[in-house]
Design an enzyme around this catalytic site. Structure first.
Site, PDB file in Angstrom:
ATOM      1  N   LYS A 152      44.996  25.531 -17.156  1.00  0.00           N
ATOM      2  CA  LYS A 152      43.816  25.194 -17.958  1.00  0.00           C
ATOM      3  C   LYS A 152      44.142  23.981 -18.817  1.00  0.00           C
ATOM      4  O   LYS A 152      45.274  23.922 -19.288  1.00  0.00           O
ATOM      5  CB  LYS A 152      43.404  26.374 -18.837  1.00  0.00           C
ATOM      6  CG  LYS A 152      42.991  27.627 -18.080  1.00  0.00           C
ATOM      7  CD  LYS A 152      41.600  27.526 -17.495  1.00  0.00           C
ATOM      8  CE  LYS A 152      41.250  28.789 -16.719  1.00  0.00           C
ATOM      9  NZ  LYS A 152      39.884  28.745 -16.155  1.00  0.00           N
ATOM     10  N   LYS A 154      40.488  23.773 -16.681  1.00  0.00           N
ATOM     11  CA  LYS A 154      40.222  24.173 -15.301  1.00  0.00           C
ATOM     12  C   LYS A 154      40.534  23.095 -14.277  1.00  0.00           C
ATOM     13  O   LYS A 154      41.034  23.376 -13.183  1.00  0.00           O
ATOM     14  CB  LYS A 154      38.740  24.509 -15.128  1.00  0.00           C
ATOM     15  CG  LYS A 154      38.203  25.601 -16.034  1.00  0.00           C
ATOM     16  CD  LYS A 154      36.696  25.695 -15.957  1.00  0.00           C
ATOM     17  CE  LYS A 154      36.236  26.321 -14.683  1.00  0.00           C
ATOM     18  NZ  LYS A 154      35.790  27.709 -14.820  1.00  0.00           N
ATOM     19  N   LYS A 178      47.028  30.219  -9.794  1.00  0.00           N
ATOM     20  CA  LYS A 178      45.750  30.200  -9.075  1.00  0.00           C
ATOM     21  C   LYS A 178      44.992  28.912  -9.368  1.00  0.00           C
ATOM     22  O   LYS A 178      44.972  28.454 -10.502  1.00  0.00           O
ATOM     23  CB  LYS A 178      44.908  31.413  -9.522  1.00  0.00           C
ATOM     24  CG  LYS A 178      43.466  31.411  -9.081  1.00  0.00           C
ATOM     25  CD  LYS A 178      42.706  32.578  -9.703  1.00  0.00           C
ATOM     26  CE  LYS A 178      41.227  32.486  -9.494  1.00  0.00           C
ATOM     27  NZ  LYS A 178      40.630  31.236  -9.995  1.00  0.00           N
ATOM     28  N   ASP A 180      41.524  26.861  -9.941  1.00  0.00           N
ATOM     29  CA  ASP A 180      40.243  27.277 -10.490  1.00  0.00           C
ATOM     30  C   ASP A 180      39.179  27.167  -9.386  1.00  0.00           C
ATOM     31  O   ASP A 180      39.386  26.480  -8.382  1.00  0.00           O
ATOM     32  CB  ASP A 180      39.843  26.439 -11.702  1.00  0.00           C
ATOM     33  CG  ASP A 180      39.492  27.367 -12.861  1.00  0.00           C
ATOM     34  OD1 ASP A 180      39.973  27.154 -13.985  1.00  0.00           O
ATOM     35  OD2 ASP A 180      38.773  28.352 -12.591  1.00  0.00           O
ATOM     36  N   GLU A 181      38.063  27.869  -9.592  1.00  0.00           N
ATOM     37  CA  GLU A 181      37.052  27.948  -8.531  1.00  0.00           C
ATOM     38  C   GLU A 181      36.457  26.593  -8.199  1.00  0.00           C
ATOM     39  O   GLU A 181      35.987  26.364  -7.068  1.00  0.00           O
ATOM     40  CB  GLU A 181      35.949  28.935  -8.914  1.00  0.00           C
ATOM     41  CG  GLU A 181      35.058  28.521 -10.068  1.00  0.00           C
ATOM     42  CD  GLU A 181      35.675  28.798 -11.430  1.00  0.00           C
ATOM     43  OE1 GLU A 181      35.087  28.406 -12.455  1.00  0.00           O
ATOM     44  OE2 GLU A 181      36.797  29.342 -11.467  1.00  0.00           O
ATOM     45  N   HIS A 270      37.342  34.528  -4.835  1.00  0.00           N
ATOM     46  CA  HIS A 270      36.690  34.272  -6.116  1.00  0.00           C
ATOM     47  C   HIS A 270      35.197  34.470  -5.888  1.00  0.00           C
ATOM     48  O   HIS A 270      34.691  34.193  -4.807  1.00  0.00           O
ATOM     49  CB  HIS A 270      36.969  32.840  -6.594  1.00  0.00           C
ATOM     50  CG  HIS A 270      36.637  32.623  -8.055  1.00  0.00           C
ATOM     51  ND1 HIS A 270      35.352  32.557  -8.519  1.00  0.00           N
ATOM     52  CD2 HIS A 270      37.452  32.490  -9.122  1.00  0.00           C
ATOM     53  CE1 HIS A 270      35.377  32.386  -9.837  1.00  0.00           C
ATOM     54  NE2 HIS A 270      36.636  32.352 -10.230  1.00  0.00           N
ATOM     55  N   ARG A 271      34.483  34.973  -6.898  1.00  0.00           N
ATOM     56  CA  ARG A 271      33.072  35.321  -6.699  1.00  0.00           C
ATOM     57  C   ARG A 271      32.111  34.372  -7.412  1.00  0.00           C
ATOM     58  O   ARG A 271      30.960  34.724  -7.686  1.00  0.00           O
ATOM     59  CB  ARG A 271      32.831  36.751  -7.204  1.00  0.00           C
ATOM     60  CG  ARG A 271      33.226  36.970  -8.645  1.00  0.00           C
ATOM     61  CD  ARG A 271      32.967  38.388  -9.108  1.00  0.00           C
ATOM     62  NE  ARG A 271      33.358  38.558 -10.507  1.00  0.00           N
ATOM     63  CZ  ARG A 271      33.042  39.625 -11.240  1.00  0.00           C
ATOM     64  NH1 ARG A 271      32.306  40.595 -10.721  1.00  0.00           N
ATOM     65  NH2 ARG A 271      33.424  39.703 -12.506  1.00  0.00           N
ATOM     66  N   LYS A 310      35.365  37.473 -21.667  1.00  0.00           N
ATOM     67  CA  LYS A 310      34.239  36.577 -21.981  1.00  0.00           C
ATOM     68  C   LYS A 310      33.065  36.713 -21.029  1.00  0.00           C
ATOM     69  O   LYS A 310      31.993  36.146 -21.294  1.00  0.00           O
ATOM     70  CB  LYS A 310      34.749  35.128 -21.946  1.00  0.00           C
ATOM     71  CG  LYS A 310      35.133  34.641 -20.560  1.00  0.00           C
ATOM     72  CD  LYS A 310      35.682  33.232 -20.558  1.00  0.00           C
ATOM     73  CE  LYS A 310      35.904  32.762 -19.137  1.00  0.00           C
ATOM     74  NZ  LYS A 310      36.630  31.486 -19.049  1.00  0.00           N
ATOM     75  N   SER A 353      39.988  39.247 -14.755  1.00  0.00           N
ATOM     76  CA  SER A 353      40.183  37.883 -15.238  1.00  0.00           C
ATOM     77  C   SER A 353      38.989  37.453 -16.084  1.00  0.00           C
ATOM     78  O   SER A 353      37.901  37.976 -15.902  1.00  0.00           O
ATOM     79  CB  SER A 353      40.279  36.934 -14.032  1.00  0.00           C
ATOM     80  OG  SER A 353      40.251  35.582 -14.417  1.00  0.00           O
ATOM     81  N   GLY A 354      39.223  36.506 -17.021  1.00  0.00           N
ATOM     82  CA  GLY A 354      38.082  35.965 -17.752  1.00  0.00           C
ATOM     83  C   GLY A 354      38.167  36.249 -19.234  1.00  0.00           C
ATOM     84  O   GLY A 354      37.723  37.282 -19.728  1.00  0.00           O
TER      85      GLY A 354
HETATM   86  C1  CAP Z   1      39.170  32.595 -16.066  1.00  0.00           C
HETATM   87  C2  CAP Z   1      38.505  31.818 -14.930  1.00  0.00           C
HETATM   88  C3  CAP Z   1      37.910  32.695 -13.821  1.00  0.00           C
HETATM   89  C4  CAP Z   1      36.964  33.766 -14.255  1.00  0.00           C
HETATM   90  C5  CAP Z   1      36.007  34.181 -13.128  1.00  0.00           C
HETATM   91  C6  CAP Z   1      37.423  30.929 -15.482  1.00  0.00           C
HETATM   92  O1  CAP Z   1      39.781  31.729 -16.974  1.00  0.00           O
HETATM   93  O2  CAP Z   1      39.438  30.982 -14.307  1.00  0.00           O
HETATM   94  O3  CAP Z   1      37.264  31.794 -12.946  1.00  0.00           O
HETATM   95  O4  CAP Z   1      37.685  34.873 -14.661  1.00  0.00           O
HETATM   96  O5  CAP Z   1      35.162  35.210 -13.543  1.00  0.00           O
HETATM   97  O6  CAP Z   1      37.271  29.824 -14.931  1.00  0.00           O
HETATM   98  O7  CAP Z   1      36.697  31.311 -16.371  1.00  0.00           O
HETATM   99  P1  CAP Z   1      40.240  32.277 -18.423  1.00  0.00           P
HETATM  100  P2  CAP Z   1      35.226  36.681 -12.895  1.00  0.00           P
HETATM  101  O8  CAP Z   1      41.223  33.375 -18.200  1.00  0.00           O
HETATM  102  O9  CAP Z   1      40.858  31.098 -19.091  1.00  0.00           O
HETATM  103  O10 CAP Z   1      39.044  32.786 -19.110  1.00  0.00           O
HETATM  104  O11 CAP Z   1      36.677  37.060 -12.957  1.00  0.00           O
HETATM  105  O12 CAP Z   1      34.357  37.513 -13.757  1.00  0.00           O
HETATM  106  O13 CAP Z   1      34.720  36.538 -11.520  1.00  0.00           O
HETATM  107 MG    MG Z   2      38.010  29.990 -13.043  1.00  0.00          MG
END
Ligand code: CAP
Ligand code: MG
Length: 430
Positions: A152, A154, A178, A180-181, A270-271, A310, A353-354
């Site tokens: 991070k 991202k 990992k 990021d999406e 990832h969703r 979050k 995660s999140g």
């Molecule tokens: C978390 C994260 C994940 C989310 C996806 C983000 O980062 O990398 O993509 O967790 O949501 O981009 O927000 P942080 P979910 O740990 O820094 O928050 O897991 O609900 O699908």
């Molecule tokens: Mg992410």
């Protein structure tokens, strides 16, 4: 002659056959439409019917008709004959039960909550290649949550910078790094470069720690490009690929499940985009259904939420999602889950995660236990002493939970954890 025949699809005395698919919907008829009329429309238009009576209707059509057999308030159960469905084609399933019915004027709101998939349907699917046990053997980790982090911010790092943060993450004790999406192969961080640099750093971290390390590199793109990227990963000795399964689409995930399996790659799902259709409690498709579909198709793990971080998702929803992925059988939960026997389909890991940080680890493990992938990203890179200390603090928090002591107690002898608690305490981001 009657104008329509929707009532032919409603029969409260009907009892489903063992090999029929059962769907649970939440529904709200439009003004002037009875629940029976709405239910008939949903069963009809998601199976064989149409809006008006037809001149010719071969008798065998009756056997293919879906039947709305249970209407309780705004909750509807429909049984679908097996012969409606192409063997092993989950995409066609969506065209039926998640298709036109969501756009009917006669239905104000419609939500596909869950589906019971009979053995006669499931047997045409391979499911996850590895299963939770297979992943644990692959990572040589058996007695704690598997852990990982996304660099991070991202997106924005060069491939080399990304890999250096990965190295710090691994050296702090984490198993995975990992992508990021929204990181694929950008001008400042090309996929090929990222594979090269992360491979180098992985080998170094494995040498220095003696631990198995891996990463979820995001191959998301068109299917042919995903195949090329999967080849690159396998050639560099990786055992995972990451796919944004919702945006990539069910068809390409089905193709990549087999392609990755042949290469010995597990799929981290990832969703991203799921909240566009699963957040509204009255209209759309639930995350339960998406998780079930992805286990059926065969991803090795998928994000399921934190309940304390979050992003949305209640403790109950998160718990149910974990069961859908981890259990051999699940029982019915009123208005939330239908019973399911997975037969020979292997398990998949839930991913939490999140917005997580070491101070929230006990909350998450109280919900999931240790059978999960725990991703703490901002929550390690934001540590006052940096990434490696943040990862160490998270591992110390896991140890505290496993030992049954409070974080505060553990922090007396664990300075990284003390540092994390000093910054975040047990703060729940929103
Ligand atoms: C978390 C994260 C994940 C989310 C996806 C983000 O980062 O990398 O993509 O967790 O949501 O981009 O927000 P942080 P979910 O740990 O820094 O928050 O897991 O609900 O699908
Ligand atoms: Mg992410």
């Amino acid at each position: 002659m009657a104008i329509d025949w929707y009532n032919a699809f409603v029969d409260p005395t009907y009892r489903p056959e063992r090999d029929e698919l059962i769907c649970l919907f939440y529904f709200e008829p439009a003004a002037g439409i009875t629940k029976e009329e709405a239910a008939g429309r949903i069963a009809s238009e998601s199976s064989t019917g149409t809006w008006t009576t037809l001149h010719t209707l071969p008798p065998r059509m009756k056997d293919l008709q879906a039947t709305a057999y249970s209407i309780e308030g705004n909750w509807l159960k429909i049984a679908y004959p097996l012969a409606l469905w192409e063997e092993g084609n989950a995409v066609q399933l969506l065209s039926g039960i998640a298709g036109n019915i969501f756009g009917m004027k006669a239905i104000r709101n419609l939500r596909l909550v869950d589906v019971t998939l009979p053995q006669a349907y499931i047997r045409h699917f391979k499911g996850p290649h590895f299963g939770m046990e297979g992943i644990r053997s692959m990572m040589k980790c058996h007695d704690r949550p598997l852990t990982g982090a996304v660099p991070k911010p991202k997106i924005g790092f060069s491939a080399k910078e990304h890999a250096e943060i990965g190295y710090e993450t691994w050296m702090g004790g984490f198993d995975f790094v990992k992508d990021d999406e929204n990181l694929t192969s950008t001008p400042f961080n090309r996929f090929e470069d990222r594979v090269k640099w992360l491979t180098k750093m992985r080998e170094r971290a494995e040498r220095e720690t003696g631990e198995q390390k891996s990463a979820f590199l995001n191959i998301t793109a068109d299917t042919e490009t995903m195949k090329k990227r999967a080849d690159l990963l396998a050639a560099a000795g990786w055992n995972y690929a990451m796919i944004d399964v919702v945006v990539a689409g069910t068809a390409s995930v089905m193709t990549m499940r087999d392609y990755c399996s042949d290469l010995g790659l597990a799929i981290h799902a990832h969703r991203a985009m799921h909240s566009t259709f699963d957040r509204n409690k009255r209209h759309g498709i639930t995350m339960q259904f998406l998780a079930k579909l992805m286990r059926l198709i065969g991803v090795s793990q998928i994000h399921t939420g934190t309940a304390v971080g979050k992003l949305t998702g209640s403790k109950k929803e998160v718990t149910v999602l974990a069961d859908i992925l981890r259990e051999k059988k699940t029982g019915e939960i009123e208005h939330m889950l239908l019973e399911q026997d997975w037969g020979n389909i292997k398990t998949a890991f839930p991913v939490s995660s999140g917005g997580l940080h070491p101070g929230l680890v006990p909350d998450v493990l109280d919900i999931y236990g240790t059978e999960l992938i725990l991703l703490v990203s901002g929550g390690i890179h934001g540590h006052p002493k940096g990434t490696r200390a943040g990862a160490m603090a998270t591992m110390q928090a896991i140890d505290a939970w496993c030992e049954g002591v409070t974080l505060e107690e553990k922090a007396k002898k664990a300075k990284e954890l003390a540092g994390a608690l000093g910054k975040w305490g047990h703060y729940k981001p929103k």
